[in-house]
Write an enzyme that holds these catalytic residues in place. Structure first.
Site, mmCIF file in Angstrom:
data_model
loop_
_atom_site.group_PDB
_atom_site.id
_atom_site.type_symbol
_atom_site.label_atom_id
_atom_site.label_comp_id
_atom_site.label_asym_id
_atom_site.label_seq_id
_atom_site.Cartn_x
_atom_site.Cartn_y
_atom_site.Cartn_z
ATOM 1 C CE LYS A 1 3.073 6.823 7.754
ATOM 2 N NZ LYS A 1 3.885 5.781 7.137
ATOM 3 N N GLY B 1 0.941 2.806 6.065
ATOM 4 C CA GLY B 1 -0.512 3.018 6.011
ATOM 5 C C GLY B 1 -1.274 1.706 5.976
ATOM 6 N NE ARG B 2 1.792 -1.508 1.386
ATOM 7 C CZ ARG B 2 2.412 -0.415 0.999
ATOM 8 N NH1 ARG B 2 1.769 0.745 1.009
ATOM 9 N NH2 ARG B 2 3.671 -0.459 0.593
ATOM 10 C CG HIS C 1 -23.463 -20.072 -7.999
ATOM 11 N ND1 HIS C 1 -24.078 -21.143 -8.608
ATOM 12 C CD2 HIS C 1 -23.294 -20.426 -6.699
ATOM 13 C CE1 HIS C 1 -24.303 -22.093 -7.704
ATOM 14 N NE2 HIS C 1 -23.823 -21.684 -6.545
ATOM 15 C CD GLU D 1 -0.825 1.397 -1.310
ATOM 16 O OE1 GLU D 1 -1.684 1.999 -1.976
ATOM 17 O OE2 GLU D 1 -0.724 1.520 -0.081
ATOM 18 C CD GLU E 1 -8.330 10.384 -2.741
ATOM 19 O OE1 GLU E 1 -7.448 11.095 -2.195
ATOM 20 O OE2 GLU E 1 -8.067 9.411 -3.450
ATOM 21 C CE LYS F 1 -1.803 9.386 -1.994
ATOM 22 N NZ LYS F 1 -1.148 9.356 -0.683
HETATM 23 O O1 F6P Z 1 -2.964 4.733 -1.537
HETATM 24 C C1 F6P Z 1 -1.774 5.335 -1.171
HETATM 25 C C2 F6P Z 1 -1.774 5.638 0.251
HETATM 26 O O2 F6P Z 1 -0.652 6.387 0.485
HETATM 27 C C3 F6P Z 1 -1.826 4.398 1.137
HETATM 28 O O3 F6P Z 1 -0.606 3.791 1.318
HETATM 29 C C4 F6P Z 1 -2.445 4.935 2.361
HETATM 30 O O4 F6P Z 1 -2.954 3.904 3.162
HETATM 31 C C5 F6P Z 1 -3.511 5.824 1.770
HETATM 32 O O5 F6P Z 1 -2.900 6.419 0.637
HETATM 33 C C6 F6P Z 1 -4.058 6.882 2.688
HETATM 34 O O6 F6P Z 1 -3.062 7.736 3.123
HETATM 35 P P1 F6P Z 1 -3.256 8.620 4.418
HETATM 36 O O7 F6P Z 1 -3.471 7.686 5.564
HETATM 37 O O8 F6P Z 1 -1.996 9.403 4.559
HETATM 38 O O9 F6P Z 1 -4.443 9.499 4.201
#
Ligand code: F6P
Length: 555
Positions: free
Chosen positions: A207, A271-272, A388, A357, A213, A517
């Site tokens: 987003k 994002g979620r 189990h 979240e 990462e 972050k």
């Molecule tokens: O984990 C935090 C977060 O901001 C989430 O809300 C989001 O889905 C994820 O990092 C990834 O963010 P982006 O889509 O901006 O890379």
């Protein structure tokens, strides 16, 4: 029960309900009411929810719905659907529902109807997916795309990964999908080891297009691609192998992506909640654009129900108030999601982000501390594996852990129907055992003919007695189609929304994650020895750990 509730003027009734029900066994509630199952169950879209195995009665439920109403849930619901800036800390609307809306109405954000732009992007996603699936889209060397690697994390990974896995039977004719999220290079390294650059396409889903990462994995992918295709920095060609899905198209452009490589969405898609947007491109590639539309249609059907049904007949609201009931009054710290469908194996992980979240917060929208116990820990594993592993604790442990059993009632391969029945029987049996338990009396009868001494008998009965009275919901779903899955996901999205409203939270920000972050970026510079280790910035433990890491690396 939390003391904080005593401050809330309208809650004495719920407290009374709790005092009455905490010592009432559900077995008695069933025996007093022949209609209980019928009254405490409902069907919406293709889903059937039985919530009769909960420690509730009519009065408690009525008071919980009163609580929902008093919290302004109906107004908040309308505010979400109509584009009010309900995410108040970021000043944004929350409009994932518009992404699956197919009706004729405008949805306005800042005086602009967002539906035309949504339709345009939907069409672009569909066209791109079909071009890749049909082979019309070729890689640089003219070969068909066989593997698609989605690089993203959190909402830019979990939704597409979960849906693609859940709908695998619909994805058999398309390219193979892979998901890279963790920054550990082992993950991407292992995936790329088996792929051919000429037939691989990457989707960089972010987003913000700034997530550390994702950018690191994308850089590794691009290096692999360029070297595999024999390209140097200035060469073209890689564009046929890398797409971006983002709400920051200008940032993607600044990184060298061209307009035709970029699939956009908007700030007002959390994002979620983004799998319905361009972030769903890997889903559309995997299952086809028609099936992707079906997924959206299933969610839209749940949206229509959620928006229009009275609170007491509203499936997401019912799940929400039950969750609040256990969290607040029974101090349940966690909630288990138990899919009796291997295809839904990633659903608990997906719901972890969606729920934790969103509602893992203790400050209300107005900045004051919450008077409630808020979001529980969400966890689970597909049945029967969990049985189990951890069910023992749910049956006989200290805590009340409400469970959602999600049971798929038909099987995709008729020749395996018999084995599928074993799966269903286990789901039903576990819910029954949790509710009914096993009494001392029943055990005495069962063990009457045994040759045990009275002492041994007493000991065994103590161990085998099961209190029961452990609550669960059971969601029966037909065969897992895109439409059914869309309805399930939207059901939980709205449940989480309702709980956030009742708890007074902003469910759409995540400041705790943001802090982590920021610190990771600074510490990375120190680990890379780009900036000196700054003792004033760290606690002694972190300082010592970093010093040790640097020493081990020989810096
Ligand atoms: O984990 C935090 C977060 O901001 C989430 O809300 C989001 O889905 C994820 O990092 C990834 O963010 P982006 O889509 O901006 O890379």
């Amino acid at each position: 029960m939390s003391d904080s509730l005593s401050n809330m003027s309208f809650l004495p009734l719920l407290k009374q309900d709790y005092e009455r029900l905490q010592f009432t066994h559900m077995r008695d509630l069933f025996s007093q009411d022949a209609e209980r199952v019928e009254r405490y169950s409902l069907s919406v879209a293709d889903l059937f929810l039985d919530y009769s195995k909960n420690r509730i009665d009519d009065d408690a439920l009525a008071h919980l719905f009163d609580l929902a109403q008093t919290s302004g849930l109906e107004q908040a619901r309308e505010a979400m659907f109509t584009g009010s800036a309900i995410n108040n800390t970021e000043g944004r609307p929350v409009l994932h529902t518009a992404l699956r809306y197919t009706g004729p109405d405008a949805v306005m954000v800042d005086g602009v109807d967002v539906m035309p732009a949504i339709r345009e992007q939907r069409q672009r996603v569909a066209d791109c997916a079909e071009a890749i699936r049909s082979g019309e889209w070729r890689g640089m060397t003219g070969e068909k795309i066989c593997d698609v690697v989605n690089i993203g994390i959190g909402g830019s990974d979990l939704g597409p990964a979960m849906v693609t896995q859940s709908l695998a039977p619909y994805g058999r004719t398309g390219p193979k999908l892979h998901f890279v999220s963790n920054v550990d290079p082992v993950l991407i390294g292992d995936i790329l080891a088996d792929l051919n650059p000429a037939t691989t396409l990457f989707i960089i889903a972010s987003k913000t297009f700034t997530t550390q990462e994702t950018l690191a994995n994308a850089a590794m992918a691009k290096t692999w691609l360029m070297s595999g295709l024999g390209l140097s920095e200035q060469d073209d060609g890689w564009q046929q192998h890398m797409l971006a899905a983002t709400a920051r198209p200008e940032t993607a452009k600044a990184s060298g992506y061209r307009d035709e490589q970029i699939f956009s969405f908007w700030d007002w898609v959390g994002g979620r909640y983004s799998l319905w947007s361009a972030v769903g491109l890997p889903i559309a590639i995997s299952i086809g654009s028609e099936a992707f539309s079906e997924l959206l249609a299933g969610a839209e059907e749940m949206d229509d129900h959620f928006r229009s049904a009275p609170l007491k007949d509203n499936m997401p609201v019912i799940l929400a108030v039950l969750g609040i009931w256990y969290r607040q009054f029974f101090a349940s710290q966690s909630h288990a999601v138990l899919p009796y469908s291997q295809r839904l194996a990633r659903l608990p992980a997906y719901l972890q982000q969606l729920d934790m979240e969103s509602n893992g917060k203790t400050v209300q929208k107005d900045g004051s501390p919450s008077a409630w116990l808020t979001g529980p820990v969400i966890w689970g594993e597909p049945g029967t594996n969990g049985q189990h592993a951890f069910y023992q604790l749910i049956h006989q442990g200290n805590d009340i852990i409400p469970c959602d059993f999600i049971v798929s009632t038909t099987h995709e391969a008729p020749e395996h129907a018999q084995q599928h029945q074993i799966l269903m029987a286990n789901a039903v049996a576990q819910a029954e055992a949790l509710m009914c338990g096993k009494s001392e009396q029943e055990l005495k009868v069962e063990l009457a003919d045994s040759s045990l001494s009275p002492e041994q008998l007493e000991l065994l009965i103590a161990h085998k007695t099961m209190p029961g009275n452990r609550p669960s919901n059971c969601l029966l779903v037909p065969e897992l189609s895109p439409k059914v899955l869309g309805s399930i996901i939207a059901l939980y999205e709205h449940k989480v929304f309702c709980q956030g409203v009742i708890w007074g939270l902003n469910s759409f920000d995540q400041w705790g994650v943001e802090l982590g972050k920021q610190l990771a970026s600074r510490i990375l510079n120190e680990i890379n020895a780009e900036t000196p280790l700054d003792a004033a910035c760290h606690d002694p433990s972190t300082q010592a750990l970093l010093a040790r890491l640097l020493q081990l690396r020989g810096n």
